[in-house]
Design an enzyme around this catalytic site. Sequence first.
Site, mmCIF file in Angstrom:
data_model
loop_
_atom_site.group_PDB
_atom_site.id
_atom_site.type_symbol
_atom_site.label_atom_id
_atom_site.label_comp_id
_atom_site.label_asym_id
_atom_site.label_seq_id
_atom_site.Cartn_x
_atom_site.Cartn_y
_atom_site.Cartn_z
ATOM 1 N N TYR A 522 0.832 -1.209 0.000
ATOM 2 C CA TYR A 522 0.000 0.000 0.000
ATOM 3 C C TYR A 522 0.867 1.260 0.000
ATOM 4 O O TYR A 522 0.922 1.966 -0.966
ATOM 5 C CB TYR A 522 -0.951 -0.020 1.196
ATOM 6 C CG TYR A 522 -1.979 1.087 1.169
ATOM 7 C CD1 TYR A 522 -3.096 0.983 0.356
ATOM 8 C CD2 TYR A 522 -1.820 2.234 1.939
ATOM 9 C CE1 TYR A 522 -4.045 1.996 0.303
ATOM 10 C CE2 TYR A 522 -2.762 3.258 1.907
ATOM 11 C CZ TYR A 522 -3.871 3.136 1.087
ATOM 12 O OH TYR A 522 -4.809 4.148 1.043
ATOM 13 N N SER A 602 -6.516 1.138 -4.518
ATOM 14 C CA SER A 602 -6.628 2.541 -4.124
ATOM 15 C C SER A 602 -5.252 3.201 -4.225
ATOM 16 O O SER A 602 -4.682 3.272 -5.311
ATOM 17 C CB SER A 602 -7.220 2.628 -2.715
ATOM 18 O OG SER A 602 -7.653 3.921 -2.431
ATOM 19 N N ASP A 685 -17.872 3.895 -7.622
ATOM 20 C CA ASP A 685 -16.793 4.304 -6.725
ATOM 21 C C ASP A 685 -16.745 5.824 -6.668
ATOM 22 O O ASP A 685 -16.312 6.482 -7.605
ATOM 23 C CB ASP A 685 -15.452 3.748 -7.220
ATOM 24 C CG ASP A 685 -14.331 3.945 -6.203
ATOM 25 O OD1 ASP A 685 -14.524 4.725 -5.250
ATOM 26 O OD2 ASP A 685 -13.278 3.309 -6.354
ATOM 27 N N HIS A 720 -15.969 1.542 -3.821
ATOM 28 C CA HIS A 720 -14.537 1.462 -3.572
ATOM 29 C C HIS A 720 -14.140 0.137 -2.925
ATOM 30 O O HIS A 720 -12.972 -0.232 -2.930
ATOM 31 C CB HIS A 720 -14.110 2.635 -2.689
ATOM 32 C CG HIS A 720 -12.639 2.891 -2.702
ATOM 33 N ND1 HIS A 720 -11.944 3.220 -3.843
ATOM 34 C CD2 HIS A 720 -11.710 2.836 -1.708
ATOM 35 C CE1 HIS A 720 -10.668 3.391 -3.552
ATOM 36 N NE2 HIS A 720 -10.496 3.154 -2.263
#
Length: 755
Positions: A522, A602, A685, A720
Amino acid sequence: MSKRQPLLWSVPVCCLLALACDRGQTQNPDETDAVTEGEDDDLNSPTTTSRWAYPEARVSPQVDDLHGVGVADPYRWLEDLDSEETRAWVEAENAVTFSYLETIEERAAIQAKLEGLWNFERYGTPWQEGGRFFFTKNDGLQNQAVYYWADKLDAEPKVLLDPNALSEDGTTAVAGLKVSDNGKLVAYALSDAGSDWKRWKVRDIATGKDRSDLLEWSKFTRVSWTPDNKGFFYGAYDPPTEGDEFEQVNKNQKLYYHKLGAKQSADKLIYADPEHPERQFGGQVSEDGKYLIIDVSVGTDVRNMLYFAKLGRGGALSGAVVKLIDQLEATYSFIGNVGSEFYFFTNLDAPRGRVVKIDVDAYAKTLASSKAEAPAPKLVEVIPQDQHTLQSVSFTGGRLFARYMVDAKNEVRVHGLDGKQERVIELPEPIATVYGFGGKQDAKQTFYGLMSFTRPYTIYSYDIATGQSEPWREPTLAFDASRYETNQVFYESKDGTKVPMFLVHKKGLQPTGDAPTYLYAYGGFNISLTPRFSVPDLVWLEMGGIYAQPNLRGGGEYGEAWHEAGTKLDKQNVFDDFIGAAEYLIDSGWTNSEKLAIGGRSNGGLLVGAAMTQRPELFGAVLGGVGVMDMLRFHLFTIGWAWVSDYGSADDAEQFQALLDYSPYHNLVDGTEYPATLIYTADHDDRVVPSHSFKFAARLQAAHQGEDPVMIRIETKAGHGAGKPTAKQIEEWADLWGFLVDQLDMTLPEGFPED
C-alpha cells in the site's frame, strides 16, 4: 523502446497553439512528440499487432497548460461517467475482458475453492451498551454480516439488523452503527452499491422497528448520542447537484445535532467553518456526558485540531466552543476523561506516539483571562514515546490499553492512569494483528480479536483484574494452517533504507527461483499493513503461490517520520521500496520476473501503476484495483482534494513536476511491452472515481506492444470496496486469481480444489 511520450509536451506554453496546428511537430522530436488532431489512429494502435481486439477509444486533442508545460489528456472524455460514449466504452471493455476470463479453465476450480474456504462462521468483537451485548456474525456465505444483540453474552441472540434483507443482491450495506447509551436505540447508516454516501436511520432495538428518522447526504462521519438518549451528533454535506452525486467535490461539511423524531431540515447546526471549506468535523460525547469533543481534520492529513464544549440538555452547548488545539501541528486522538482531565494520544514531539493529559477546564479559564495570543495548553506526559510505534490507546476498566507495532506486528501493554506499565498481554500468536479492548471505564471484562496471515479472526474475552484471556469465538474452516509458515525478512531499498517484508508460503519451501509470487503493498496515508487474514490469500497459498507483503514508507509502521518519508516530493521512495521488494524476491531465489505478480488497491493501485510504468520488465503480471492513476487531476473529484496532504497538488509548480514524473497515466510510453495487466474498478466508486482506471486502461491499450493482455474489469453496482457482498468478492477474486494462473503459466496442485 520508443522515447515517444505523447501525454507531455515539455515546451513553452506560447508554442502550444503552433504545435497543434503543425500536426505533431515539436522543437525536440527525439525526446517528445505531441498529441494532436490527426494522430488518433497512431495512438490507439499498438506497434505490434495484438491478438486482443480492444475497443476503440477516441483520442481528443485536449491539452492543459500547467506551469508553462503543456500536458495532453487524450481520454478526458472518459471522466464523463454518464455519457453515452463512456457507457458504450465500458460495455465494450467488459465484453472483451469477461470473454477472455471465461476461457480460463482453472477459474471454476478457483471459484469453488474460494466458496469452500469462505463458508465458515465468523464473529465480530462484541461490545456492551446499557447492559446489553452486541456483535456481528456471518454464517459463512451471507453477503453481509448480521448484527445481533442479547441481554447476556451466553443467551440466545436476537437479530438487531440484517443487511441481507435490505436488497436482493446484497449491495446495500451497513456503513456505520451506534447504540444509544441506554442500549434501547440504534442509529445506523446504509450505503447503496458501495457508495460513500450514507443515509442514517434509527431503530428501536426491542421491537426491531424503524422510527421515522432519516438523515441523508452524510459521509466520512460517525454519530455520538447525547446522555439523555434523545438525539445524536453527526456530520453532513449540502445536497449535491442532481446527477453529479458521485463526482462532485465534497467540501463544507457541517456538524449537526439531530433530535429524535425531527425532520433533518430542523436539525441544529452545531459547528461549521465556511471560511475553511476543506475542514471536516466529528463530534464525540465524553463517557460522562458532560463534554462534546469536536475533532477538526483537513482531508487525509494525519494532523488535526481539537475543540470542545460543555454539554447542556437536548444537544445544546452550555458554553462556547473552546479551541483546545487550533493548529495543524500534530495528530491528537481523544482517549477518555476523568472529570476535566482529558487523555489524548499524540505524536507532538513524539513521531512514534505518546499519551498526554490536559486539564481542559483549567485551559478554558486561562484562555478566557488571556489578553494576548491564545496560549498553548499544558500537556502532562502519561506514557512517553517508546522505541516502537504506538498505534492506538483505549481507556477501559480504569486502564490504558496501548497497542504498539513492533516491526509491523502488534504488542499490547496495559498501563494505569498514572502511566505505569502493569503488564504486556501474552498473545496466542507472535506475528499477528490485534483489535479491541474497548469498553466503559468501570468495565470488568473486555474483548479483543486476533488474526494472522493463516489464523482467522479469533475473539478472546479478557479479565481486566487478572489479565487472563479466554477464547470466546474461534472459527474453524477447511484450511490446515500447520502446512504454512510466515517469516519476516528485511531488505534494502534504493537509498539504503531497511524495509521489512512478510513472506507466507508452504512450510519448508526452499527458493528454486520459479515460485509464483504475489507481491502486495500500500504505502501511504499513514496506513500500516500488519498481518491480516484473507480468504483470497489462503486460496493463493493453496494454489502453490508465495504471498509477500512489504511495509513501505508512506505507511505508519515506524511512526510519522516513516509516513512523511513517502509523501509529496518524497513519494518516489514508496515506489523504490516496492521495486526493491521485487528485486529482493528475485535475487533471493524465490521467484523470477515471469512468475512475479504485483497487486494493490486505491493508493496501492497507484503504487502498482507507477511500478509497472517505471520497471515494466520486472513483473510478469499486474492487478491494479480502484487506483489513483491521474495524479494531475485527482483533487478535482469528490474527496480527492483531501489527498493533497500525502500527494501534494498539481496546482503547486514543484509538486506538479514530482507528480508528473510518476503519474501512471502520464508515464505510459508508446511501443513498450508492459506486463499482463488487469485493472479493476467499479461504476459507483465515489472515493477514487472510476475515470482514473478508465483513462489509464485506454491509454495502456494504446501504448502496449506485445501479446499479453492489458484489460479492465468494471464491476456494476459496486464502489470502492467497503460493504461489497460476499458473492461479488468471490466472483472478483476468481477472476483475479484466474488471470494470474493464466498469465504466470501456473499449474494448480493435484487435487485442487478439494484438497
